[in-house]
Motif scaffolding. Structure first.
Motif, PDB file in Angstrom:
ATOM      1  N   GLY A  16     -23.514  15.176  -6.170  1.00 21.62           N
ATOM      2  CA  GLY A  16     -22.124  14.938  -5.863  1.00 21.62           C
ATOM      3  C   GLY A  16     -21.826  14.518  -3.980  1.00 21.62           C
ATOM      4  O   GLY A  16     -22.302  15.403  -3.078  1.00 21.62           O
ATOM      5  N   MET A  17     -21.215  13.164  -4.131  1.00 22.20           N
ATOM      6  CA  MET A  17     -20.795  13.371  -3.026  1.00 22.20           C
ATOM      7  C   MET A  17     -19.726  13.002  -2.540  1.00 22.20           C
ATOM      8  O   MET A  17     -19.071  11.946  -3.504  1.00 22.20           O
ATOM      9  CB  MET A  17     -21.410  11.504  -2.366  1.00 22.20           C
ATOM     10  CG  MET A  17     -22.870  12.139  -2.249  1.00 22.20           C
ATOM     11  SD  MET A  17     -24.276  10.326  -1.965  1.00 22.20           S
ATOM     12  CE  MET A  17     -23.559  10.568  -0.264  1.00 22.20           C
ATOM     13  N   SER A  18     -19.055  13.619  -1.685  1.00 20.80           N
ATOM     14  CA  SER A  18     -17.435  13.810  -1.642  1.00 20.80           C
ATOM     15  C   SER A  18     -17.448  13.477   0.158  1.00 20.80           C
ATOM     16  O   SER A  18     -18.189  13.240   0.377  1.00 20.80           O
ATOM     17  CB  SER A  18     -17.062  14.780  -1.767  1.00 20.80           C
ATOM     18  OG  SER A  18     -17.476  16.473  -0.880  1.00 20.80           O
ATOM     19  N   ILE A  45     -20.279   9.862  -6.883  1.00 16.62           N
ATOM     20  CA  ILE A  45     -19.548   9.748  -5.756  1.00 16.62           C
ATOM     21  C   ILE A  45     -18.801   9.432  -5.419  1.00 16.62           C
ATOM     22  O   ILE A  45     -17.758   8.388  -6.128  1.00 16.62           O
ATOM     23  CB  ILE A  45     -20.693   8.450  -5.068  1.00 16.62           C
ATOM     24  CG1 ILE A  45     -21.524   8.151  -4.978  1.00 16.62           C
ATOM     25  CG2 ILE A  45     -20.150   7.662  -3.755  1.00 16.62           C
ATOM     26  CD1 ILE A  45     -22.197   7.120  -4.535  1.00 16.62           C
ATOM     27  N   SER A  46     -18.019  10.322  -4.877  1.00 15.05           N
ATOM     28  CA  SER A  46     -16.233   9.788  -4.407  1.00 15.05           C
ATOM     29  C   SER A  46     -15.507   8.496  -3.695  1.00 15.05           C
ATOM     30  O   SER A  46     -16.181   8.156  -3.481  1.00 15.05           O
ATOM     31  CB  SER A  46     -15.070  11.473  -3.921  1.00 15.05           C
ATOM     32  OG  SER A  46     -16.573  11.374  -2.764  1.00 15.05           O
ATOM     33  N   LYS A  47     -14.623   8.520  -3.846  1.00 10.67           N
ATOM     34  CA  LYS A  47     -14.144   7.171  -3.449  1.00 10.67           C
ATOM     35  C   LYS A  47     -14.148   7.442  -2.107  1.00 10.67           C
ATOM     36  O   LYS A  47     -14.667   6.980  -1.337  1.00 10.67           O
ATOM     37  CB  LYS A  47     -12.385   6.720  -3.533  1.00 10.67           C
ATOM     38  CG  LYS A  47     -12.098   5.704  -2.924  1.00 10.67           C
ATOM     39  CD  LYS A  47     -12.662   4.142  -2.926  1.00 10.67           C
ATOM     40  CE  LYS A  47     -12.249   3.638  -2.673  1.00 10.67           C
ATOM     41  NZ  LYS A  47     -12.923   1.918  -3.062  1.00 10.67           N
ATOM     42  N   GLY A  48     -13.843   9.039  -1.752  1.00 12.65           N
ATOM     43  CA  GLY A  48     -14.113   9.028   0.401  1.00 12.65           C
ATOM     44  C   GLY A  48     -14.853   9.234   0.776  1.00 12.65           C
ATOM     45  O   GLY A  48     -15.207   8.570   1.561  1.00 12.65           O
ATOM     46  N   LEU A 112     -14.458  13.574 -12.018  1.00 13.58           N
ATOM     47  CA  LEU A 112     -16.157  13.825 -13.114  1.00 13.58           C
ATOM     48  C   LEU A 112     -16.661  14.566 -12.208  1.00 13.58           C
ATOM     49  O   LEU A 112     -17.401  16.046 -12.408  1.00 13.58           O
ATOM     50  CB  LEU A 112     -16.908  12.532 -13.019  1.00 13.58           C
ATOM     51  CG  LEU A 112     -18.032  12.810 -13.255  1.00 13.58           C
ATOM     52  CD1 LEU A 112     -18.254  13.469 -14.806  1.00 13.58           C
ATOM     53  CD2 LEU A 112     -18.979  11.674 -13.667  1.00 13.58           C
ATOM     54  N   LEU A 113     -16.566  14.591 -10.905  1.00  9.98           N
ATOM     55  CA  LEU A 113     -17.158  14.972  -9.898  1.00  9.98           C
ATOM     56  C   LEU A 113     -16.588  16.428  -9.927  1.00  9.98           C
ATOM     57  O   LEU A 113     -17.518  17.675  -9.716  1.00  9.98           O
ATOM     58  CB  LEU A 113     -17.008  14.944  -8.179  1.00  9.98           C
ATOM     59  CG  LEU A 113     -16.607  15.821  -7.318  1.00  9.98           C
ATOM     60  CD1 LEU A 113     -19.304  15.546  -7.045  1.00  9.98           C
ATOM     61  CD2 LEU A 113     -17.117  15.079  -5.697  1.00  9.98           C
ATOM     62  N   LEU A 114     -15.409  16.579  -9.491  1.00  7.23           N
ATOM     63  CA  LEU A 114     -14.308  18.469  -9.822  1.00  7.23           C
ATOM     64  C   LEU A 114     -15.546  18.591 -11.124  1.00  7.23           C
ATOM     65  O   LEU A 114     -15.295  20.463 -11.791  1.00  7.23           O
ATOM     66  CB  LEU A 114     -13.354  18.317  -9.440  1.00  7.23           C
ATOM     67  CG  LEU A 114     -12.389  17.475  -8.694  1.00  7.23           C
ATOM     68  CD1 LEU A 114     -11.188  17.503  -8.258  1.00  7.23           C
ATOM     69  CD2 LEU A 114     -13.922  19.309  -7.132  1.00  7.23           C
TER      70      LEU A 114
END
Length: 198
Positions: A16-18, A45-48, A112-114
């Motif tokens: 995961g990449m935040s 990958i998050s939006k941030g 999905l990341l969380l």
């Protein structure tokens, strides 16, 4: 967005990449894992993080996603990594923002990341959070303590000096070596204390 390069005989690792600083660490981990044919990577990958990748690196989002065996949309809450029946060795979130830390600590799985991190915890698999913030507030510390008490590995990208780094690549390589060491993955050029001539 999902790729089809999946092999059930390989060991699976969720990446995961935040949206914290340090996107290059996640990118370099994906590049290293491509060289380990026994591993299969699943990336979200998050939006941030998309914004951080654009701000901090010369990589395009599509290029980063291509480094993984399979990449998912942050909105795809029904993806395979959202289920405990999808077997993985664990998950690394690198970099990991304090927002993501808070979401995981509270079980607030609204993306999905969380959700993937929530699954790793409930299935008692290995979760490594490369938590990035400076300075850390009492709220941040409490959230990380809560996760640590559950067995989550909190690994901020701290600078090490005993390996006598020459440039930022040496600094990055050392923390990447420590992260991947948690999964038994050797990184070229990673100097362990007492095993090098530095």
């Amino acid at each position: 967005m999902e790729d089809t390069k999946i092999n059930s005989n390989k060991k699976r690792l969720v990446i995961g990449m935040s949206g914290a600083s340090g996107a290059i660490l996640g990118i370099e981990i994906l590049e290293i894992l491509r060289e380990h044919s026994e591993w299969e990577t699943h990336l979200v990958i998050s939006k941030g993080s998309e914004e951080t990748i654009a701000e901090e690196t010369n990589y395009k989002l599509e290029d980063v996603m291509e480094l993984a065996d399979k990449a998912y949309s942050i909105k795809d809450i029904g993806a395979s990594i959202a289920s405990g029946t999808f077997k993985t060795e664990g998950m690394i979130i690198v970099p990991c923002s304090m927002k993501t830390v808070a979401g995981i600590a509270c079980g607030y799985s609204d993306n999905l990341l969380l959700r993937a991190a929530d699954v790793i915890i409930k299935e008692k698999r290995k979760l490594v959070l490369v938590a990035r913030e400076c300075p850390l507030s009492t709220i941040h510390l409490r959230n990380m303590l809560s996760l640590s008490e559950l067995g989550v590995i909190i690994m901020p990208p701290m600078v090490s000096y005993y390996n006598k780094p020459v440039d930022i690549n040496d600094l990055n390589n050392h923390i990447i070596g420590k992260i991947l060491d948690r999964f038994g993955i050797e990184v070229s050029g990673f100097n362990r204390w007492g095993e090098s001539d530095v």
